[in-house]
Design a protein around this motif. Structure first.
Motif, PDB file in Angstrom:
ATOM      1  N   ALA A   1      -8.185  -5.648   5.751  1.00  0.00           N
ATOM      2  CA  ALA A   1      -8.111  -4.251   6.201  1.00  0.00           C
ATOM      3  C   ALA A   1      -8.194  -3.289   5.022  1.00  0.00           C
ATOM      4  O   ALA A   1      -8.847  -2.245   5.123  1.00  0.00           O
ATOM      5  N   GLN A   2      -7.546  -3.628   3.913  1.00  0.00           N
ATOM      6  CA  GLN A   2      -7.638  -2.767   2.728  1.00  0.00           C
ATOM      7  C   GLN A   2      -9.094  -2.572   2.333  1.00  0.00           C
ATOM      8  O   GLN A   2      -9.506  -1.470   1.981  1.00  0.00           O
ATOM      9  N   ARG A   3      -9.853  -3.648   2.378  1.00  0.00           N
ATOM     10  CA  ARG A   3     -11.249  -3.579   1.961  1.00  0.00           C
ATOM     11  C   ARG A   3     -12.138  -2.930   3.019  1.00  0.00           C
ATOM     12  O   ARG A   3     -13.013  -2.138   2.695  1.00  0.00           O
ATOM     13  N   LEU A   4     -11.919  -3.278   4.289  1.00  0.00           N
ATOM     14  CA  LEU A   4     -12.804  -2.781   5.343  1.00  0.00           C
ATOM     15  C   LEU A   4     -12.592  -1.308   5.649  1.00  0.00           C
ATOM     16  O   LEU A   4     -13.568  -0.577   5.866  1.00  0.00           O
ATOM     17  N   VAL A   5     -11.332  -0.860   5.702  1.00  0.00           N
ATOM     18  CA  VAL A   5     -11.088   0.550   6.007  1.00  0.00           C
ATOM     19  C   VAL A   5     -10.799   1.360   4.745  1.00  0.00           C
ATOM     20  O   VAL A   5     -10.510   2.553   4.834  1.00  0.00           O
ATOM     21  N   ARG A   6     -10.864   0.699   3.608  1.00  0.00           N
ATOM     22  CA  ARG A   6     -10.632   1.340   2.300  1.00  0.00           C
ATOM     23  C   ARG A   6      -9.329   2.124   2.292  1.00  0.00           C
ATOM     24  O   ARG A   6      -9.308   3.335   2.075  1.00  0.00           O
ATOM     25  N   HIS A   7      -8.265   1.373   2.531  1.00  0.00           N
ATOM     26  CA  HIS A   7      -6.953   1.992   2.611  1.00  0.00           C
ATOM     27  C   HIS A   7      -5.994   1.299   1.651  1.00  0.00           C
ATOM     28  O   HIS A   7      -5.916   0.081   1.617  1.00  0.00           O
ATOM     29  N   LYS A   8      -5.268   2.090   0.875  1.00  0.00           N
ATOM     30  CA  LYS A   8      -4.256   1.629  -0.076  1.00  0.00           C
ATOM     31  C   LYS A   8      -4.861   0.793  -1.210  1.00  0.00           C
ATOM     32  O   LYS A   8      -4.200  -0.041  -1.788  1.00  0.00           O
ATOM     33  N   THR A   9      -6.109   1.044  -1.532  1.00  0.00           N
ATOM     34  CA  THR A   9      -6.757   0.275  -2.596  1.00  0.00           C
ATOM     35  C   THR A   9      -6.616   0.925  -3.967  1.00  0.00           C
ATOM     36  O   THR A   9      -6.796   0.258  -4.978  1.00  0.00           O
ATOM     37  N   ARG A  10      -6.303   2.202  -4.009  1.00  0.00           N
ATOM     38  CA  ARG A  10      -6.230   2.908  -5.294  1.00  0.00           C
ATOM     39  C   ARG A  10      -4.815   3.156  -5.779  1.00  0.00           C
ATOM     40  O   ARG A  10      -4.620   3.446  -6.951  1.00  0.00           O
ATOM     41  N   LYS A  11      -3.840   3.069  -4.918  1.00  0.00           N
ATOM     42  CA  LYS A  11      -2.460   3.341  -5.305  1.00  0.00           C
ATOM     43  C   LYS A  11      -1.909   2.130  -6.049  1.00  0.00           C
ATOM     44  O   LYS A  11      -1.617   1.089  -5.454  1.00  0.00           O
ATOM     45  N   ALA A  12      -1.766   2.274  -7.371  1.00  0.00           N
ATOM     46  CA  ALA A  12      -1.401   1.143  -8.227  1.00  0.00           C
ATOM     47  C   ALA A  12      -0.055   0.538  -7.862  1.00  0.00           C
ATOM     48  O   ALA A  12       0.081  -0.695  -7.808  1.00  0.00           O
ATOM     49  N   SER A  13       0.948   1.370  -7.595  1.00  0.00           N
ATOM     50  CA  SER A  13       2.270   0.824  -7.276  1.00  0.00           C
ATOM     51  C   SER A  13       2.234  -0.007  -5.995  1.00  0.00           C
ATOM     52  O   SER A  13       2.900  -1.039  -5.895  1.00  0.00           O
ATOM     53  N   PHE A  14       1.445   0.410  -5.038  1.00  0.00           N
ATOM     54  CA  PHE A  14       1.308  -0.355  -3.796  1.00  0.00           C
ATOM     55  C   PHE A  14       0.601  -1.676  -4.075  1.00  0.00           C
ATOM     56  O   PHE A  14       1.018  -2.729  -3.588  1.00  0.00           O
ATOM     57  N   GLN A  15      -0.468  -1.630  -4.856  1.00  0.00           N
ATOM     58  CA  GLN A  15      -1.231  -2.833  -5.148  1.00  0.00           C
ATOM     59  C   GLN A  15      -0.421  -3.862  -5.937  1.00  0.00           C
ATOM     60  O   GLN A  15      -0.562  -5.063  -5.721  1.00  0.00           O
ATOM     61  N   VAL A  16       0.430  -3.407  -6.852  1.00  0.00           N
ATOM     62  CA  VAL A  16       1.261  -4.339  -7.621  1.00  0.00           C
ATOM     63  C   VAL A  16       2.160  -5.123  -6.674  1.00  0.00           C
ATOM     64  O   VAL A  16       2.244  -6.356  -6.754  1.00  0.00           O
TER      65      VAL A  16
END
Length: 126
Positions: free
Chosen positions: A79-94
């Motif tokens: 979903a992150q990749r398909l809807v491009r959601h929460k992919t740039r927020k570094a703290s979330f990605q960590v």
């Protein structure tokens, strides 16, 4: 293409663990539960993305992380990749990638017959 390759690589350990667990749990339950958790997680991401666009009340990040933690990380990743959601927020990605790494470690240990879990239990016991 990179997303598909990443997904395939990350699926190796869970598939090996599921194969090992299939000796005691019916494989249909394992795959069904995994698919359900992933679908729920992907749905949460899609809803949150829609709400972000319309300035509606958002789904808390802790809920998105919890959905990944309980086993929905494959759906969250897609979903992150398909809807491009929460992919740039570094703290979330960590936090997300720590959850994925934890799942990978548990899956590898399961596939290896729980060697690390037994060692840890013996270490704590002694």
């Amino acid at each position: 293409m990179r997303t598909l390759l990443l997904f395939v690589v990350l699926a190796i350990a869970p598939i090996a663990a599921a194969w090992r667990l299939s000796a005691v749990i019916d494989w249909r339950w394992i795959t069904g539960i995994a698919a359900l958790l992933s679908a729920i997680s992907a749905s949460l991401y899609a809803v949150d993305k829609r709400r972000a666009r319309t300035a509606a009340r958002r789904i808390p990040e802790s809920t998105l992380h919890l959905s990944a933690l309980v086993g929905g990380w494959p759906g969250a990743l897609l979903a992150q990749r398909l809807v491009r959601h929460k992919t740039r927020k570094a703290s979330f990605q960590v936090v997300f990638w720590c959850i994925v790494a934890a799942h990978q470690l548990v899956a590898v240990d399961c596939a290896a017959g729980w060697a690390a879990a037994r060692w840890l239990a013996a270490f704590v016991r002694d």
